[in-house]
Design a protein around this motif. Structure first.
Motif, mmCIF file in Angstrom:
data_model
loop_
_atom_site.group_PDB
_atom_site.id
_atom_site.type_symbol
_atom_site.label_atom_id
_atom_site.label_comp_id
_atom_site.label_asym_id
_atom_site.label_seq_id
_atom_site.Cartn_x
_atom_site.Cartn_y
_atom_site.Cartn_z
ATOM 1 N N GLU A 173 0.837 -1.465 0.269
ATOM 2 C CA GLU A 173 0.105 0.051 0.074
ATOM 3 C C GLU A 173 1.074 1.423 0.041
ATOM 4 O OE1 GLU A 173 -3.972 0.453 2.560
ATOM 5 O OE2 GLU A 173 -2.140 1.466 3.681
ATOM 6 N N TYR A 174 0.563 2.033 -0.895
ATOM 7 C CA TYR A 174 1.945 3.535 -1.167
ATOM 8 C C TYR A 174 0.593 4.429 -0.603
ATOM 9 C CZ TYR A 174 4.050 7.030 -2.857
ATOM 10 O OH TYR A 174 4.673 8.331 -3.515
ATOM 11 N N THR A 175 0.886 5.362 0.408
ATOM 12 C CA THR A 175 0.385 6.025 0.818
ATOM 13 C C THR A 175 0.343 7.917 0.236
ATOM 14 O OG1 THR A 175 -0.533 4.961 2.602
ATOM 15 C CG2 THR A 175 -1.053 7.515 2.213
ATOM 16 N N LEU A 176 -0.253 9.054 -0.512
ATOM 17 C CA LEU A 176 0.803 10.080 -0.077
ATOM 18 C C LEU A 176 -0.130 10.648 0.165
ATOM 19 C CD1 LEU A 176 2.477 12.184 -1.860
ATOM 20 C CD2 LEU A 176 1.347 12.357 -3.662
ATOM 21 N N ASP A 215 2.854 24.160 4.111
ATOM 22 C CA ASP A 215 2.635 22.697 3.609
ATOM 23 C C ASP A 215 3.858 21.376 3.583
ATOM 24 O OD1 ASP A 215 1.600 22.064 1.092
ATOM 25 O OD2 ASP A 215 2.062 23.832 -0.004
ATOM 26 N N ASN A 216 3.531 20.780 3.770
ATOM 27 C CA ASN A 216 3.431 19.430 4.331
ATOM 28 C C ASN A 216 3.779 17.900 3.364
ATOM 29 O OD1 ASN A 216 6.509 20.252 5.764
ATOM 30 N ND2 ASN A 216 4.156 20.938 6.794
ATOM 31 N N SER A 217 4.315 17.225 3.357
ATOM 32 C CA SER A 217 3.939 15.983 2.300
ATOM 33 C C SER A 217 4.153 14.715 3.058
ATOM 34 C CB SER A 217 3.749 15.505 1.256
ATOM 35 O OG SER A 217 5.415 15.819 0.710
ATOM 36 N N ARG A 218 3.846 13.914 2.962
ATOM 37 C CA ARG A 218 4.572 12.356 3.721
ATOM 38 C C ARG A 218 4.020 11.170 2.817
ATOM 39 N NH1 ARG A 218 2.186 11.061 9.183
ATOM 40 N NH2 ARG A 218 3.932 12.456 9.860
ATOM 41 N N ARG A 219 5.259 10.071 2.660
ATOM 42 C CA ARG A 219 5.232 9.373 1.749
ATOM 43 C C ARG A 219 5.254 7.964 2.709
ATOM 44 N NH1 ARG A 219 6.725 12.910 -1.052
ATOM 45 N NH2 ARG A 219 5.995 13.831 -3.084
ATOM 46 N N THR A 220 3.979 6.800 2.731
ATOM 47 C CA THR A 220 4.450 5.767 3.668
ATOM 48 C C THR A 220 4.893 5.102 2.081
ATOM 49 O OG1 THR A 220 3.429 7.193 5.127
ATOM 50 C CG2 THR A 220 3.686 4.355 5.659
ATOM 51 N N ASN A 237 9.621 6.782 5.360
ATOM 52 C CA ASN A 237 9.204 7.839 5.581
ATOM 53 C C ASN A 237 10.269 8.307 6.357
ATOM 54 O OD1 ASN A 237 5.965 7.257 6.666
ATOM 55 N ND2 ASN A 237 6.877 5.284 7.560
ATOM 56 N N ASP A 238 10.511 9.504 7.643
ATOM 57 C CA ASP A 238 11.252 9.896 7.779
ATOM 58 C C ASP A 238 12.099 9.796 9.442
ATOM 59 O OD1 ASP A 238 9.010 11.580 8.331
ATOM 60 O OD2 ASP A 238 9.445 13.014 7.269
ATOM 61 N N TYR A 239 11.128 8.478 9.676
ATOM 62 C CA TYR A 239 11.487 8.321 10.690
ATOM 63 C C TYR A 239 11.305 7.401 10.760
ATOM 64 C CZ TYR A 239 6.490 7.721 10.302
ATOM 65 O OH TYR A 239 4.870 7.654 9.969
ATOM 66 N N ASP A 240 11.917 6.376 11.878
ATOM 67 C CA ASP A 240 12.031 5.318 12.194
ATOM 68 C C ASP A 240 11.549 4.186 11.490
ATOM 69 O OD1 ASP A 240 14.476 4.808 12.933
ATOM 70 O OD2 ASP A 240 14.640 5.241 15.012
ATOM 71 N N ASN A 241 11.489 3.422 10.903
ATOM 72 C CA ASN A 241 10.588 2.523 10.460
ATOM 73 C C ASN A 241 9.863 1.296 10.754
ATOM 74 O OD1 ASN A 241 9.909 3.743 7.053
ATOM 75 N ND2 ASN A 241 12.042 3.926 7.192
ATOM 76 N N PRO A 242 9.078 1.106 11.335
ATOM 77 C CA PRO A 242 8.362 0.574 12.077
ATOM 78 C C PRO A 242 8.189 -1.077 11.575
ATOM 79 C CG PRO A 242 5.947 1.355 12.427
ATOM 80 C CD PRO A 242 7.489 2.275 11.260
ATOM 81 N N ASP A 251 11.045 15.832 15.055
ATOM 82 C CA ASP A 251 12.362 15.329 15.638
ATOM 83 C C ASP A 251 11.502 13.688 16.247
ATOM 84 O OD1 ASP A 251 14.843 16.036 14.347
ATOM 85 O OD2 ASP A 251 15.478 17.127 16.187
ATOM 86 N N LEU A 252 9.837 13.808 16.452
ATOM 87 C CA LEU A 252 9.951 12.829 16.949
ATOM 88 C C LEU A 252 9.732 11.105 16.326
ATOM 89 C CD1 LEU A 252 6.300 15.149 17.632
ATOM 90 C CD2 LEU A 252 7.767 14.111 18.771
ATOM 91 N N LYS A 253 9.336 10.185 17.045
ATOM 92 C CA LYS A 253 9.756 8.981 16.587
ATOM 93 C C LYS A 253 8.272 8.716 17.369
ATOM 94 C CE LYS A 253 12.540 7.841 20.452
ATOM 95 N NZ LYS A 253 12.841 7.410 20.874
ATOM 96 N N PRO A 254 7.562 7.642 16.347
ATOM 97 C CA PRO A 254 6.017 6.849 16.626
ATOM 98 C C PRO A 254 6.006 6.659 17.719
ATOM 99 C CG PRO A 254 7.433 6.164 14.619
ATOM 100 C CD PRO A 254 8.187 6.710 15.451
#
Lengths: 351, 610
Positions: B328-331, B341-346, B373-378, B420-423
């Protein structure tokens, strides 16, 4: 639970007292609590929902009473108890989010009156010449052009005039029949002091960015400016501005060398005290060099010096009871530690 | 934390040595199909409860109301109809995922769903899935998830219903819904409208709710078409909500809020050999306007578009092993006055396995890995098992690792947002048993959840608040549900239903109960029906909940009672007339401190089923 225990104790001792002294005259069991000769702390209360309160601590530290206004009057003060001002026997409690001022006797805390119309986001109260009160108002915080200082006739507790001022009026000091209003800048930032005489702005003085606290010493007004915060775009360093009150002009400006944001200016004798990055600093007014001497560590929400002691409040996580710490300024050691209400934001001396 | 896994793996191992079938919590007619079949096939060892249509009809104002009276979830409402957030098993408001036809619809900005903006009448199936669902449903499915599903069928259907409600505080509501099938087509269209002055008394306080007017409109289209070896579906939803925000006991409300959401989901499902393959594409849009002063025109706003493309395939080997793989790809593109204005791709890869060892025993193992993701990918995982010990007794167990990703507000809020937040991560185990003999059904569940890196906004030097991954919590509790239906005879039926939960949710650093998590909650109902007449009593008990982190202040416990009656006229078209009294004893209550809830109210309704 504590209250229950205490009530039980009082009930039992009363019973005992009555039983042992049935021959004596009937003394009134309830004596109205006197809240003089002590420190009053205004507690803002929880941010979104709830009521602020006032804590009383006697000068001998023997009595600590929480929520004194409600105890005496049975009603809450309202949402966000921002600050308190005094005039003669009266205390004027500014309730920001409820847009009102509650008037009570400053020693008994019995309610006298309230001012509920004409205030929009009221911040601070300052009295002058016994029958005038000045109240800074932000108006709509998203509108920088509707800020004003309300003038209250203290004989009727009604607003007699509104003085339109620059945006973000906050703390005030009255001196020689003039009121000096620091424009901290509300949700934004400003850099002005308005000088009010009667019901008009006599002049404005440009100071450093974000003037957040002031003290008067020897006909000089010291204004501590926090500087622009990092999120404001261009971050600026804090400064200490000295204004000669006889000329109404800035006589000296002392800048902080690095970009830091001081706050909570207070004065003890010749020494200015303020907080910065988790420390309290001391600066002598006769030879000002910044940042001065570091004397106490701690993140404090409010600071007030009085009679050789420093009273410092800690709001913790802003969602639980806070604390008031008392330091002896001759040794810089903490001598007392009291619980307050939620978000203790104002410290006053009721002597 | 590690130990927890080992215990859990051990438990699974022990269970798998015993034998025996499955008992789906969701009873489903074979010809009616869910657009999200994962909920049925890969949640066997989880507690999944369907909210009955008759119950939805009785509490139709909002999803908050439906679930307040019919589940063990605690809701915090800033006054009736205002912002409403859940606490599921003692977790925070952004740790309950709301899943619309298989898609997570929690807000990009707040991480939560406002349960008062959701009309419960727009769905064919509302289910409550307790426990971690991060593998299947992504961020926020920690305490549990609420599933809002539309179904479809190709059985001959021609059904229309129209309902109208009128009640105290100038509340009017109307809904219309039609379902038609022809040839290879299924079509369902509906609208729903609710409006209220909401000017209830603050009982005993001498004040009324002056600034709490609200309006909500929603519309839906659900379509399915049978094609060769497959089916094409389209689900669409539009919601508009406009509210003035109520004040509190000591403030006067001034602000207002308007929000719009649209959701569209297209799915193409085809049987290719043994592979049941599904391609899906979804678009979600959310927009809000916060108006600080309802009499002025300035506002803060934000909007976000989410595009989700998915490809999944499922195989069933020998009717025993069901394997589902999904990519699954999410934008997400979001912008707002306070977040820029921000975006996130997963990119997420999900593998689900269910093994039916025998008719009485099956287990499942699920895993999810994210990329980009720009944080640790769980890596998230879960395992579950269900054992039918006898015809009336079954056991279930599950364990999972779940997460909650930082929201756009957490990351980009101006000023304070922390990139810098983590999940937030959370581990949990749950164990349940169900006794079921004909008309009597009881369920007992216990769970244990530990969470770390919880995001909390804390004051920093200079008066700015910033979010940090600082808090750690431990939740455990028990839930008991009981349902008994007696056929008294002579066309009389009596139903008794009771639910109780104990919730301990502790901040491990402060060693205090979390705020707004009551230790006790209970709900219950008694319904009696005689032929076409039915009468019911609905009760709710909410225990005392702390409002300060040092547990020094509370919002008081309260209990409420509602009484309702309805009668169905045996004519064609079928007409149902009914009414109910809410808060019969006119009690003062609040579930957020200083935010009074309604005094006694009366409502009448009329439904036509054509």
């Amino acid at each position: 639970m504590k209250t229950i225990k205490r009530s039980l104790l009082i009930a039992l001792s009363t019973l005992f007292f009555v039983a042992c002294s049935s021959d004596d005259d009937n003394q009134p069991v309830y004596e109205p609590a006197a809240y003089e000769n002590g420190v009053l702390v205004t507690n803002e209360g929880p941010f979104m929902n709830g009521s602020g309160s006032i804590t009383y601590i006697s000068n001998d530290y023997a009595t600590v009473s929480q929520n004194i206004y409600r105890t005496v009057n049975g009603t809450e003060l309202g949402n966000i108890v921002q600050s308190m001002g005094f005039n003669n026997e009266n205390a004027y409690i500014v309730v920001n989010n409820s847009n009102k001022i509650m008037v009570a006797n400053r020693y008994s805390f019995e309610a006298i009156d309230s001012i509920t119309t004409g205030l929009v986001n009221p911040r601070f109260f300052e009295s002058m010449d016994g029958n005038k009160g000045y109240v800074t108002n932000w108006g709509d915080p998203n509108d920088n052009s509707d800020d004003y200082v309300a003038v209250v006739d203290l004989r009727t507790n009604e607003i007699s005039a509104n003085i339109s001022v620059g945006f973000g009026p906050e703390k005030m000091i009255s001196h020689n029949n003039k009121v000096y209003v620091a424009h901290q800048g509300g949700y934004g930032q400003n850099n002005l002091i308005s000088v009010i005489s009667g019901t008009s702005v006599e002049s404005t003085i440009t100071v450093g960015d974000v003037p957040n606290s002031m003290v008067v010493k020897d006909n000089n007004l010291y204004v501590l400016c926090g500087g622009m915060p990092s999120y404001a775009g261009t971050e600026t360093a804090g400064s200490l501005v000295k204004i000669d009150l006889s000329s109404g002009q800035v006589s000296e400006t002392f800048a902080f060398e690095t970009i830091q944001h001081p706050s909570n200016l207070t004065i003890d004798g010749d020494n200015l005290l303020y907080s910065l990055d988790g420390k309290v600093y001391k600066v002598n007014t006769s030879s000002i060099t910044l940042p001065g001497t570091e004397i106490i560590e701690g993140y404090f929400y409010a600071l007030q010096a009085n009679d050789g002691k420093l009273y410092a409040s800690d709001a913790g996580d802003f969602a639980s009871k806070g604390s008031l710490y008392i330091y002896d300024l001759s040794t810089n050691q903490q001598i007392q530690d009291f619980q307050t209400g939620i978000v203790p934001g104002g410290i006053y001396f009721n002597n | 934390m590690k130990n927890l896994h080992y215990h859990f793996i051990l438990a699974i191992f022990l269970c798998s040595t015993s034998v025996v079938a499955q008992l789906d919590s969701i009873q489903q007619l074979p010809e009616v199909l869910l657009t999200d079949s994962k909920l049925v096939h890969f949640s066997k060892g989880f507690k999944v409860e369907k909210v009955n249509d008759s119950i939805v009809e009785r509490n139709a104002t909002s999803l908050t109301e439906t679930l307040t009276y019919n589940s063990l979830i605690y809701f915090k409402e800033n006054g009736f109809g205002m912002v409403s957030s859940p606490s599921f098993r003692g977790t925070n408001a952004s740790q309950t995922a709301v899943i619309w036809n298989g898609i997570n619809i929690n807000s990009i900005f707040t991480g939560q769903t406002d349960f008062n903006v959701i009309s419960p009448l727009n769905y064919d199936n509302i289910s409550i899935r307790s426990g971690g669902g991060g593998v299947q449903y992504g961020s926020g499915a920690v305490g549990g998830s609420i599933h809002l599903n539309n179904t479809y069928t190709f059985k001959k259907t021609n059904k229309t219903n129209v309902g109208m409600r009128y009640g105290s505080f100038s509340t009017i509501a109307a809904n219309a819904n039609t379902t038609q099938t022809w040839d290879n087509h299924y079509l369902n269209v509906g609208v729903d409208f609710l409006r209220s002055e909401n000017d209830y008394d603050y009982v005993g306080k001498g004040k009324i709710n002056k600034h709490g007017q609200f309006l909500r409109f929603s519309a839906k289209v659900n379509e399915a078409r049978r094609i060769r070896n497959g089916v094409v579906t389209w689900n669409s939803k539009y919601v508009y909500s406009d509210r003035n925000f109520s004040g509190s006991l000591n403030t006067i409300g001034k602000d207002a809020y308007k929000d719009i959401a649209t959701r569209n989901l297209w799915q193409l499902q085809k049987q290719i050999g043994i592979f049941k393959t599904k391609a899906s594409f979804a678009h979600l849009y959310e927009q809000f306007r916060y108006i600080p002063d309802s009499e002025k025109s300035n506002y803060d706003q934000g909007q976000a578009n989410s595009f989700i493309g998915g490809l999944q395939t499922e195989v069933l080997f020998k009717n025993k092993i069901r394997l589902n793989g999904k990519a699954e790809y999410t934008l997400i593109n979001g912008n707002g006055d306070n977040v820029g204005d921000n975006s996130r791709r997963t990119l997420a890869a999900v593998l689900l396995l269910n093994h039916k060892v025998s008719d009485d025993f099956n287990y499942g193992v699920n895993i999810r890995k994210e990329f980009l993701n720009d944080y640790d990918n769980p890596i998230l995982y879960s395992a579950d098992a269900k054992l039918k010990v006898s015809d009336f007794y079954s056991l279930r167990i599950n364990g999972s690792k779940n997460y909650r990703i930082p929201t756009f507000n957490d990351l980009y809020w101006y000023a304070g947002g922390n990139i810098d937040l983590k999940p937030e991560t959370s581990y949990q185990v749950a164990f349940g048993q169900q006794f079921s003999t004909g008309n009597l059904k009881t369920d007992v569940a216990v769970y244990y959840i530990t969470s770390e890196d919880l995001i909390k906004w804390v004051p920093k030097n200079g008066g700015i608040w910033e979010p940090e991954n600082i808090s750690e919590t431990r939740n455990f509790g028990a839930e008991v549900t009981f349902d008994y239906t007696v056929d008294i005879g002579k066309s009389q039926i009596l139903n008794l239903n009771a639910n109780y939960s104990y919730t301990k949710a502790e901040d491990l650093k402060k060693e205090k109960q979390l705020i707004y998590v009551p230790f006790h909650k209970a709900t219950g109902s008694i319904s009696y029906s005689y032929k076409k007449l039915s009468i019911y009593l609905q009760g709710l008990f909410n225990g005392e909940a702390y409002t300060t982190t040092d547990n020094s202040d509370v919002v008081d416990a309260y209990s409420l009672l509602n009484l309702g009656v309805d009668y169905t006229f045996p004519v064609n078209p079928n007409i149902k007339l009914g009414g109910r009294v809410k808060n019969v004893f006119n009690k003062y209550y609040e579930n957020v401190a200083y935010r009074p809830m309604p005094s006694r109210s009366v409502e009448i309704f009329l439904n036509f089923n054509i």
